[in-house]
Enzyme design. Structure first.
Site, PDB file in Angstrom:
ATOM      1  N   THR A 163      -5.326  34.205  83.480  1.00  0.00           N
ATOM      2  CA  THR A 163      -4.359  34.887  82.410  1.00  0.00           C
ATOM      3  C   THR A 163      -4.069  34.052  81.543  1.00  0.00           C
ATOM      4  O   THR A 163      -3.427  32.570  81.848  1.00  0.00           O
ATOM      5  CB  THR A 163      -3.409  35.641  83.159  1.00  0.00           C
ATOM      6  N   ASP A 165      -1.339  34.226  80.102  1.00  0.00           N
ATOM      7  CA  ASP A 165       0.134  34.056  80.320  1.00  0.00           C
ATOM      8  C   ASP A 165       0.652  33.292  81.368  1.00  0.00           C
ATOM      9  O   ASP A 165       1.734  32.986  81.522  1.00  0.00           O
ATOM     10  CB  ASP A 165       0.699  35.604  80.746  1.00  0.00           C
ATOM     11  N   GLY A 212       2.848  36.331  74.421  1.00  0.00           N
ATOM     12  CA  GLY A 212       3.887  36.073  75.702  1.00  0.00           C
ATOM     13  C   GLY A 212       5.084  37.292  75.523  1.00  0.00           C
ATOM     14  O   GLY A 212       5.947  36.855  75.004  1.00  0.00           O
ATOM     15  N   ARG A 213       4.694  38.192  76.451  1.00  0.00           N
ATOM     16  CA  ARG A 213       5.563  39.334  76.096  1.00  0.00           C
ATOM     17  C   ARG A 213       6.824  38.885  76.937  1.00  0.00           C
ATOM     18  O   ARG A 213       7.808  39.614  77.002  1.00  0.00           O
ATOM     19  CB  ARG A 213       4.810  40.538  76.806  1.00  0.00           C
TER      20      ARG A 213
END
Lengths: 440, 440
Positions: A163, A165, A212-213
């Protein structure tokens, strides 16, 4: 753990000697969620390692479009790909077999999908389930393993971490993140040099929107662009820090005053004090509908309105996670190692685990492969430590630098042909179906 | 041309022998307009070649922030930089001395600025004027040369071509363009691979906005991402082709139908049938003001509204022209060669000229250095030939491929340190002023 080990049978040969023979089982591999510059390097690690152990692993079948391929019995025979094509996966971004954003139904509410997976695995003699993804897929992996055991069709399920993230727990970092981090650090440095050149008469503020939520890992990487040898004024807007318009404008004004320019790295997940995404504020299309996405133009507009400074903005979007051309060598090696370890774990009899990256030293950076039980990985999100963000909320600390710097080390350039990276597109030959159709 | 050659004097030495001695003159170098990934490679070519000819060229003084540095007598002594620092310019993007977007006043209306330039050049014994920029700066260069000759202070003015827009005449291509083209071709290929992976359940259309306000050269480079070995469905929106919403949507729908996804490369200069920029349509901020820039979100919104397809969009902006990490080796070599040739031209007595890239063969690609009189370069914009755009207006032709492909050949990676490109920041030591202040 360690339950569904390779089945060994003692059979008689014609010569009446006894021999220990291994019953070969096939392996299933699938990619899940957003793809990365190095997820195919993990696929390469899985397939090459399985090929090397052709004595115990039969075919490696891949899911076409991730888990959907398993549910609909759309399987790909990776055995039809040459060794060279599989080796080329190591330098090819994206998901070579197709990925999917597909969340299985809750197993307690509706176990049909899970049952179908096991039915497909049984029909194709799958003994090993390698699932390459983030937190959601770790959960799927765990449940498949639990259900298969419950119904007496043991299956070794190994999750391969992936990921951009960087939000999986236990593992020190996630394959995919290091390469995005490198791309953002390099791009931030390059664009900042550009703005510095132009700032006397033109652009003074450059805004770069990054992914990058929920967590600011990728935005933090923008901070690496500035170091002792190359000082660059950078303001980072993290999702973790509520956006304060006045403090932000004061910071930008102060940097422009000192350096003549500044660069803003803003996470797509940056939020205002009321918790709403900055990206969801302001922009409307010609019909008055809210325009989705794009926090960079919103921030640029705040700079224009508040300070009257000339700006440029960029949204990296997919470019950042697909940028295999500037992948981190460390990241590529770790992605490959995770795929390789997954197969080795399976052959060692492990089940319901995920190989991890264990950092044993930062100076010098040393890492080794570890293992985490999926029960401790599934649905746990690792956030950025608070002490990675500087006191004013606009930068990164030395602790953050120490963590990030090793992850972007080294270049691993793909081969080029006619001026372009020579990425592989697989044949992806379908395996003949053996079961009735299944409706998603 | 060939007027202001190096002045040679015959003087007597103490030993009463006659010797031919060259009166050394200083050189002035400045960067103009938007910077590129390789404009510093031209600076490197100028300075290294001048240093090698220290017998005839004295100091190389650079304008701090371009021509503004000359007007305000803010000169940089490049002699204070080490050979290693100057060599590092070759792999450093941006403008090392600062650039400027500054258009001199019309010489017939107000010759003050031109007169000041010559005054500064005289005060610092400048005999060579190397101006590194696009069409506007070629015009400035020409006028400085003409005026200096008129008032009896001859100065050799050589223009060094630079522009990502690739719109200078006579030269086959412009240093700076090849590297942007490579970045856009590589990024388009990488992002397309990403979208292809995701298209089953997620994004089906990816929109990439690229530079090019007037001509579609950079957008055309996106077309190189697709070739015989790697077929990618790409729709290009050129500034040269009026945007037709229905035809565009039909094209996208057809490609998504066939391939499952498609990539749209849109030039920032794409215009509607009424001639207005697509970027200027639609988007408004919270206060109802038109939002400047960003044609990608506009196009993405058209896709969403017209076809209901899931999309992602990216705006490359400065990242594309600063991306030295993936510069074209051909472009770097040509940028350096143009700087080197400029000095050689000056020493050969040429004046009011620009070195050019002359393509003598496409298969194989062979080029050599030529020369163009500035009178034929200044204020002439080279547009993309009509036969470079495919009949449906959404792609590039083989002629266009043949033109573009050689320009992105080869990689010329910068050195890395701690995972990041080791770009140089010069000391930029000021030369002592000798003249009264001049107000811009």
């Amino acid at each position: 753990m360690d339950k569904g080990q390779t089945i060994r049978l003692t059979i008689s040969t014609r010569q009446e000697e006894t021999k220990t023979t291994v019953v070969k089982r096939n392996a299933f591999y699938a990619q899940s969620g957003g793809v990365t510059a190095v997820i195919n390097a993990s696929a390469c690690g899985v397939i090459e390692t399985a090929r090397a152990r052709g004595d115990v692993i039969g075919a490696v079948l891949a899911g076409r479009n991730g888990i959907i391929g398993a549910l609909t019995e759309n399987l790909i025979d990776t055995g039809r790909e040459s060794d060279a094509a599989i080796a080329a996966l190591r330098h090819t971004p994206s998901g070579a077999f197709g990925s999917a954003r597909y969340k299985l139904k809750d197993i307690d509410q509706d176990p049909r999908e899970y049952e179908r997976l096991i039915e497909v695995f049984k029909a194709h003699d799958i003994g090993y389930f390698f699932y390459n993804g983030g937190g959601d897929s770790a959960d799927t992996c765990l449940k498949v393993s639990q259900l298969s055991e419950k119904i007496g069709l043991p299956l070794q399920a190994i999750h391969v971490p992936k990921t951009v993230d960087n939000d999986l727990p236990i593992t020190d970092s996630c394959p995919g993140f290091g390469s995005v981090a490198k791309y953002i650090a390099v791009s931030t440095r390059e664009a900042s040099f550009d703005v510095r050149s132009m700032s006397k008469t033109s652009t003074k503020v450059f805004v770069l929107e990054v992914m990058g939520r929920h967590a600011g890992w990728i935005a933090a990487a923008g901070g690496l662009a500035s170091d002792a040898a190359t000082e660059i004024p950078i303001v980072i807007l993290f999702p973790e820090v509520a956006f304060d318009r006045e403090r932000f404008l004061a910071k930008v004004a102060s940097l422009v005053d000192t350096f003549g320019y500044c660069t803003v790295v803003v996470s797509e997940g940056a939020k205002g004090p009321d918790g709403t995404f900055l990206a969801d504020q302001g922009l409307k299309d010609a019909f008055g509908h809210a325009q989705l996405g794009g926090v960079a133009p919103v921030v640029a507009d705040i700079v224009r309105e508040g300070l009257g400074l000339k700006y440029h903005w960029s949204v990296a979007d997919y470019l950042q996670r697909a940028a295999r051309h500037i992948a981190s060598k460390t990241d590529v090696e770790q992605a490959y190692a995770m795929g390789k370890a997954a197969v080795e774990f399976a052959l060692a009899g492990k089940n319901s685990v995920m190989p991890t990256i264990v950092r044993t030293s930062t100076h010098p950076y040393i890492w080794e492969v570890g293992a985490a039980p999926l029960s401790e990985v599934a649905n746990v999100e690792k956030m950025m430590p608070a002490d990675y963000i500087s006191e004013d909320g606009f930068g990164i600390t030395q602790a953050c630098r120490d963590y990030l710097t090793p992850l972007i080390q080294g270049e691993d350039y793909p081969p080029y042909k006619d001026g372009l990276p020579d990425y592989v597109t697989l044949k992806n030959v379908a395996v003949r179906k053996r079961l009735p159709e299944f409706r998603l």
